[in-house]
Structure formats: structure tokens, C-alpha cells
Design a protein around this motif. Structure first.
Motif, PDB file in Angstrom:
ATOM      1  N   GLY A  42     -18.392  31.160 -21.584  1.00  0.00           N
ATOM      2  CA  GLY A  42     -19.080  31.920 -20.540  1.00  0.00           C
ATOM      3  C   GLY A  42     -19.292  31.165 -19.246  1.00  0.00           C
ATOM      4  O   GLY A  42     -19.918  31.687 -18.327  1.00  0.00           O
ATOM      5  N   ASN A  43     -18.773  29.949 -19.181  1.00  0.00           N
ATOM      6  CA  ASN A  43     -18.974  29.104 -18.005  1.00  0.00           C
ATOM      7  C   ASN A  43     -17.637  28.916 -17.298  1.00  0.00           C
ATOM      8  O   ASN A  43     -16.785  28.152 -17.736  1.00  0.00           O
ATOM      9  CB  ASN A  43     -19.559  27.757 -18.425  1.00  0.00           C
ATOM     10  N   ARG A  44     -17.456  29.584 -16.174  1.00  0.00           N
ATOM     11  CA  ARG A  44     -16.170  29.547 -15.480  1.00  0.00           C
ATOM     12  C   ARG A  44     -15.833  28.159 -14.936  1.00  0.00           C
ATOM     13  O   ARG A  44     -14.687  27.890 -14.596  1.00  0.00           O
ATOM     14  CB  ARG A  44     -16.168  30.551 -14.317  1.00  0.00           C
ATOM     15  N   SER A  45     -16.808  27.267 -14.881  1.00  0.00           N
ATOM     16  CA  SER A  45     -16.564  25.912 -14.391  1.00  0.00           C
ATOM     17  C   SER A  45     -16.331  24.908 -15.523  1.00  0.00           C
ATOM     18  O   SER A  45     -16.242  23.704 -15.277  1.00  0.00           O
ATOM     19  CB  SER A  45     -17.753  25.437 -13.543  1.00  0.00           C
ATOM     20  N   SER A  46     -16.232  25.391 -16.742  1.00  0.00           N
ATOM     21  CA  SER A  46     -16.131  24.501 -17.902  1.00  0.00           C
ATOM     22  C   SER A  46     -14.768  23.832 -17.984  1.00  0.00           C
ATOM     23  O   SER A  46     -13.782  24.272 -17.385  1.00  0.00           O
ATOM     24  CB  SER A  46     -16.404  25.282 -19.190  1.00  0.00           C
ATOM     25  N   VAL A  47     -14.709  22.751 -18.778  1.00  0.00           N
ATOM     26  CA  VAL A  47     -13.437  22.073 -19.036  1.00  0.00           C
ATOM     27  C   VAL A  47     -12.467  23.021 -19.734  1.00  0.00           C
ATOM     28  O   VAL A  47     -11.269  23.036 -19.436  1.00  0.00           O
ATOM     29  CB  VAL A  47     -13.670  20.802 -19.885  1.00  0.00           C
ATOM     30  N   GLU A  50     -10.806  28.007  -9.901  1.00  0.00           N
ATOM     31  CA  GLU A  50     -12.125  27.578  -9.445  1.00  0.00           C
ATOM     32  C   GLU A  50     -12.735  26.492 -10.318  1.00  0.00           C
ATOM     33  O   GLU A  50     -13.606  25.737  -9.860  1.00  0.00           O
ATOM     34  CB  GLU A  50     -13.080  28.776  -9.403  1.00  0.00           C
ATOM     35  N   ALA A  51     -12.285  26.370 -11.566  1.00  0.00           N
ATOM     36  CA  ALA A  51     -12.860  25.361 -12.460  1.00  0.00           C
ATOM     37  C   ALA A  51     -12.426  23.948 -12.098  1.00  0.00           C
ATOM     38  O   ALA A  51     -12.980  22.970 -12.607  1.00  0.00           O
ATOM     39  CB  ALA A  51     -12.465  25.667 -13.905  1.00  0.00           C
ATOM     40  N   SER A  95     -10.983  14.887  -7.828  1.00  0.00           N
ATOM     41  CA  SER A  95     -10.347  16.102  -7.319  1.00  0.00           C
ATOM     42  C   SER A  95      -8.832  16.000  -7.380  1.00  0.00           C
ATOM     43  O   SER A  95      -8.262  14.911  -7.552  1.00  0.00           O
ATOM     44  CB  SER A  95     -10.782  16.380  -5.873  1.00  0.00           C
ATOM     45  N   VAL A  96      -8.186  17.146  -7.191  1.00  0.00           N
ATOM     46  CA  VAL A  96      -6.727  17.214  -7.155  1.00  0.00           C
ATOM     47  C   VAL A  96      -6.327  18.053  -5.942  1.00  0.00           C
ATOM     48  O   VAL A  96      -7.101  18.891  -5.461  1.00  0.00           O
ATOM     49  CB  VAL A  96      -6.144  17.820  -8.446  1.00  0.00           C
TER      50      VAL A  96
END
Length: 541
Positions: free
Chosen positions: A441-446, A515-516, A533-534
Motif C-alpha cells: 500500500g506504499n507507493r514509495s516502497s522498495v 515515483e518510487a 538517486s538515478v
């Protein structure tokens, strides 16, 4: 996924350690039906294949890498019917299935060895590596076991020593005996007929030994932290010229390839561990008549510098020819990458940038279960260890149990892995917070970063088939291009906590990443890379 016979080129192979994936019958141990139950999850990642660690009949002294029947399933994992169901489920999900083949050695409980040790003149007498003692009763030569101590074990019935490169309950098979080679190839074909799509070959450079049993020379220089070197293990002090990586190995690999060529679309990836591993990788995969792919331990060390990554890549590229590499930065034998490379600064952001790096290099990829969750190494007490390697070398080396603990599916007592009150290894509390259910449920997750980038990778043939050319590196920064059929991608990575500035004379058109993933940006003719970052861009020609 493509259906061509070379599907494995640039493929992402997801390693499943069945004991720790999912427990379907609640006995505390993962099993094959458990893998089948989670097949939709594996497919959702966007990988191309699964590699199953050993599930064969075994006394489990080395947790399945000691095989007592190459053509059956150990009851703790299920049945042959369960395996058939797993194959069918995977193929319905568009996934290939590769299985671990442990050909170098068997269990000492394998019927072949039980017969071999009975006498000097039985039908299997020469199926293993036997040697007389020295005149003073000592071992035949100076060869050492990876797991510590001499690589020879005395057998009182035959009054001889037998060779074991690993545990003394894992005697080495004698590949100089043609009957052994024929029997092992028969076991490989058994699984091909069952529908497997390929094999991961355990210790693929260990098959042959020097028939003269010549002593290994000492290394001129032993450097802590280099590939496979731990100064607490005497194995690191020898140059292993005679106990592995022998030239005769090539002959067997050609016979193996000839068999696989009869099953179009099947493939192999060999594990290569030696002091000259990159040269061996090249030799084993060149010419399209040996292995399809190899991976080494070069990226399984503690050296996470981008200079090391570039040096490794350029070294293999220089000698590879038409061969093909496969890269792993984590597996069931080494400390989890989030801890090994993350150190005291392990974080989700760092896991993501290492993921993008690995998935952007030229070659295929082995991805170990749990890496997509950013799992750190599980901390275990000595009393909780079951790995003989770790028990032997505690506390300087804590073994392999910390990377083998059960997969966390839910944030509850047993991590959703099992309903048993006791699992074969404990489930780390730190892992439960990173469970699949927590990250979904976490769009920023690994987890979402892996899924999203794996799908991005599929949409860019340059990342799968393209050549690679390095532009810049330092300890924490790597810049390179991937080129395919006139299209070029520019890729820059920052694995540090500081901003990095990369000037460029190239004309770049930025690509939007999911976005993650933390992304850099273009400022005139300068690439700005925030921490972890990439940056991806298309080179405008």
C-alpha cells in the motif's frame, strides 16, 4: 516475456529458497506447494524466471545441497506431483522454471556412495574420489575444504580417504569416471523431461580435480575482503590450481550443453567461484557450446564502490567475446545486500539505487527473494543457528542463516510465512515491518520500486540487449551508456548521501522514472544527482 529460445539473454531470474518462501502445511518449513501458492506474487514483480534452490531428497546436513536422490522430492518439500503443479502454474504465469543442480558432490547417504565405500572392487568403487593415506597416515595432499580443515575424510572400511570440498558428509563425485558423467547427465535429463526450462549449476567449476593430486601452492598475497577471502578460514591462503577450475571441466560442460540443445529453449547458469572467476566466466560461456551464462562472487563481496563495479564489468567485457554474464549482488550464501552494502546507513533509498544499478548492467540478473523488500541481514544468536558453516566459524563469521530466514508476507507473529509456532529459522522482527503487506500500500516502497523498474526495463531493449560503455566512476558514482540498434540510454547513479554534479557535453532528453525511485535532473549541461538517486536520459544524436 519473449518465447524465443534465447529468452535467458537479459532475463531476470528470481531465486526462491523453498524452505523460507511460504509454508503451506504449517510445519514450520516452506515447501513446493507454498511456492505455487505465491506464484502470482512472483509474476507481479515482472521477472522472467524462477530458480528453485534444492528440494531433492536429502538428509539436510547442508539443507539440500547434499543430495541423496537426484530424481525425487524430499518429503518436507512435497511430492513429484507437487512439482508438476508448480511447473504448470509457473508456465501459466509466463514464468520459466530453473532448478539447482548439485553435481559436484552428493550426500554420503546417496546409494552410490554407500556402495562405493563398501570395497575397492564394487561397481561404484571408483565413483567418488578415493586416495590412499601418506606413508605416515596423513591426508593425501594439502587440499582444504571450503567449510574448514582438510578436504579429506578417513573411511575405516576402505582404509582410504575420500575428497570433500565442502562438508565431510558431501563426498565429491569422480568426474574422471565416464560412468559417473553418464549417470549425472541422466539425472539432468530426468528434469528436462519433467518440463524444467533450465538449471543453476552449483559450484560449476569444481567438477574435476587433478588426477595426480598435486598440492596447491600458497597465494603470494592474501587480502582480506577480496573475492571469497576471509582470513579466519585457511581455505583463503591457497591458490586453488588443482582442486577446482581444471581444464577438463570444459569437456563436461560441452556434453551438458549438447544434452540441453536437444531441449530447445532450455538454459544453464553456472556458479563460478575462484581467484580468476571473470576469466572462467568468459571461458565457460564462449562459443555457444558450453554454459549459456555464468555468475561469480565478484559482486557478492563487501566492496560496494562504483569503481569496483566498473572494473568488474570492463574486465569481463574485455574477455567475454560471444559469452554472456549473469550478475547477482545477493543470494542464499552471503549477507543480505541491504546490510552488506548499506552498512550503518542501510535504507530503502540505498536499496533502490543498488537495484537500478544491477538491473541496468549488461547481462542477465539473479534476484534473491527478499531483495525486492530491502530486507537487511537477520540478527541471530548462536543458539538459533542451524548452518554448519556458521557454527564452525562463529563468532568471526555468523554463517548463512541471517540471509535465509523466512520471507515476511504479513506484519504478524510468524510474518505470514507459517501458522506453526516454531519455524525452521526465526522470523526477524525487523523483517516484519518490511513485509509484503506493509509495502503493497506504499507507493514509495522498495517493493514498488522493484516492480516499477522491472517493467521499465522490459520497455527498453537497450537495457536487455544493448552494449555498455562506461563514462565516469568514483567511489559512489557511476555513469554509463547502454546502446542498441542506434538508440542510446545515458544512466547516472549516486549511491552516496551527498549531492553529485556530473557535467556532460551530450545532448540529453530526460526519461521519467516511477515515483518510487529518487531521480536526478538535468540543469543545462549538468546532471544533478541528489543522494541515492538515478538519472536516465535518451542521448539525442
Amino acid at each position: 516475456m519473449t518465447n524465443n529460445q534465447e529468452w535467458w539473454r537479459g532475463a531476470i531470474i528470481y531465486q526462491v529458497y523453498p524452505r523460507s518462501f511460504f509454508d503451506s502445511n504449517n510445519d514450520g518449513i516452506g515447501d513446493l506447494p507454498g511456492v505455487t501458492a505465491k506464484m502470482d506474487y512472483i509474476a507481479s514483480l515482472g521477472v522472467d524466471a524462477i530458480w528453485l534452490s534444492p528440494f531433492f531428497t536429502s538428509p539436510m546436513k547442508d539443507f539440500g545441497y547434499d543430495v541423496s536422490d537426484y530424481c525425487d522430492i524430499d518429503p518436507i518439500f512435497g511430492t513429484l506431483a507437487d512439482f508438476d503443479e508448480l511447473i504448470q502454474s509457473a508456465h501459466q504465469c509466463g514464468l520459466k522454471v530453473m532448478i539447482d543442480q548439485v553435481l559436484n558432490h552428493s550426500s554420503d547417504q546417496h546409494p552410490w556412495f554407500i556402495e562405493s565405500r563398501q570395497s575397492h572392487d564394487n561397481d561404484k568403487a571408483n565413483w567418488y574420489v578415493w586416495a590412499d593415506a601418506q606413508p605416515d597416515g596423513t591426508v593425501p595432499n594439502n587440499w582444504l575444504s571450503v567449510f574448514g580443515g582438510p578436504a579429506w575424510h578417513w573411511d575405516s572400511r576402505r582404509k582410504q580417504y575420500y575428497l570433500h570440498n565442502f562438508l565431510d558428509s558431501q563426498p565429491d563425485l569422480n568426474f574422471h569416471n565416464p560412468k559417473v558423467v553418464d549417470a549425472l547427465l541422466d539425472t539432468v535429463e530426468f528434469w528436462l523431461k519433467k518440463g524444467v526450462d533450465g538449471f543453476r549449476l552449483d559450484t560449476a567449476n569444481y567438477y574435476y580435480h587433478d588426477e595426480k593430486l598435486r598440492n596447491n601452492p600458497p597465494k603470494e598475497k592474501v587480502v582480506e575482503g577480496s573475492i571469497g577471502v576471509r582470513l579466519d578460514n585457511p581455505y583463503a591462503y591457497q591458490l586453488h590450481l588443482y582442486d577446482k577450475s581444471r581444464p577438463e571441466n570444459i569437456t563436461f560442460l560441452k556434453r551438458l550443453r549438447s544434452l540441453l540443445d536437444q531441449y530447445p529453449g532450455s538454459t544453464t547458469v553456472g556458479e563460478v567461484g575462484c581467484d580468476f572467476s571473470l576469466d572462467t566466466m568468459a571461458a565457460y560461456t564462449q562459443g555457444k557450446d558450453k554454459l549459456h551464462m555464468c555468475y561469480s562472487f565478484d559482486l557478492l563481496t563487501h566492496d560496494a564502490s562504483m569503481t569496483h563495479i566498473r572494473t568488474t564489468m570492463e574486465t569481463i567485457e574485455a574477455g567475454l567475446g560471444d559469452g554472456w554474464p549473469c550478475w547477482a549482488i545477493g543470494n542464499h550464501d552471503v549477507e543480505r545486500v541491504a546490510t552488506r552494502w548499506g552498512g550503518n546507513h542501510a535504507s530503502a533509498a540505498k536499496s533502490k539505487v543498488y537495484m537500478v544499478m544491477q538491473l541496468s548492467l549488461r547481462g542477465s540478473v539473479c534476484l534473491y527473494q527478499g531483495e525486492e523488500l530491502g530486507l537487511p541481514e537477520a540478527e541471530l544468536e548462536f543458539e538459533q543457528l542451524v548452518d554448519p558453516f556458521g557454527i564452525n566459524f562463529w563468532p568471526e563469521f555468523k554463517g548463512r542463516d541471517g540471509c535465509r530466514t523466512p520471507m515476511p508476507w504479513e506484519n504478524n507473529k510468524q510474518g505470514g510465512f507459517s501458522k506453526s509456532n516454531e519455524t525452521w529459522l526465526p522470523i526477524a522482527d525487523s523483517h516484519k515491518l518490511l513485509a509484503v503487506s506493509e509495502q503493497e500500500g506504499n507507493r514509495s516502497s522498495v517493493l514498488h520500486a522493484y516492480r516499477d523498474f522491472l517493467h521499465v526495463r522490459r520497455a527498453h531493449p537497450e537495457l536487455i540487449h544493448g552494449d555498455i560503455e562506461f563514462i565516469y566512476d568514483d567511489e559512489t558514482t557511476l555513469v554509463f551508456t547502454r546502446n542498441h540498434q542506434g538508440k542510446q540510454l545515458f544512466i547516472a547513479l549516486n549511491t552516496s548521501e551527498q549531492d553529485k554534479i556530473i557535467p556532460t557535453e551530450l545532448t540529453l532528453s530526460e526519461l521519467t522514472l516511477p515515483e518510487a525511485i529518487i531521480c536526478g535532473y538535468l540543469d543545462n549541461r549538468t546532471v544533478v544527482l541528489p543522494p541515492f538517486s538515478v538519472f536516465f536520459a535518451r542521448i539525442v544524436l
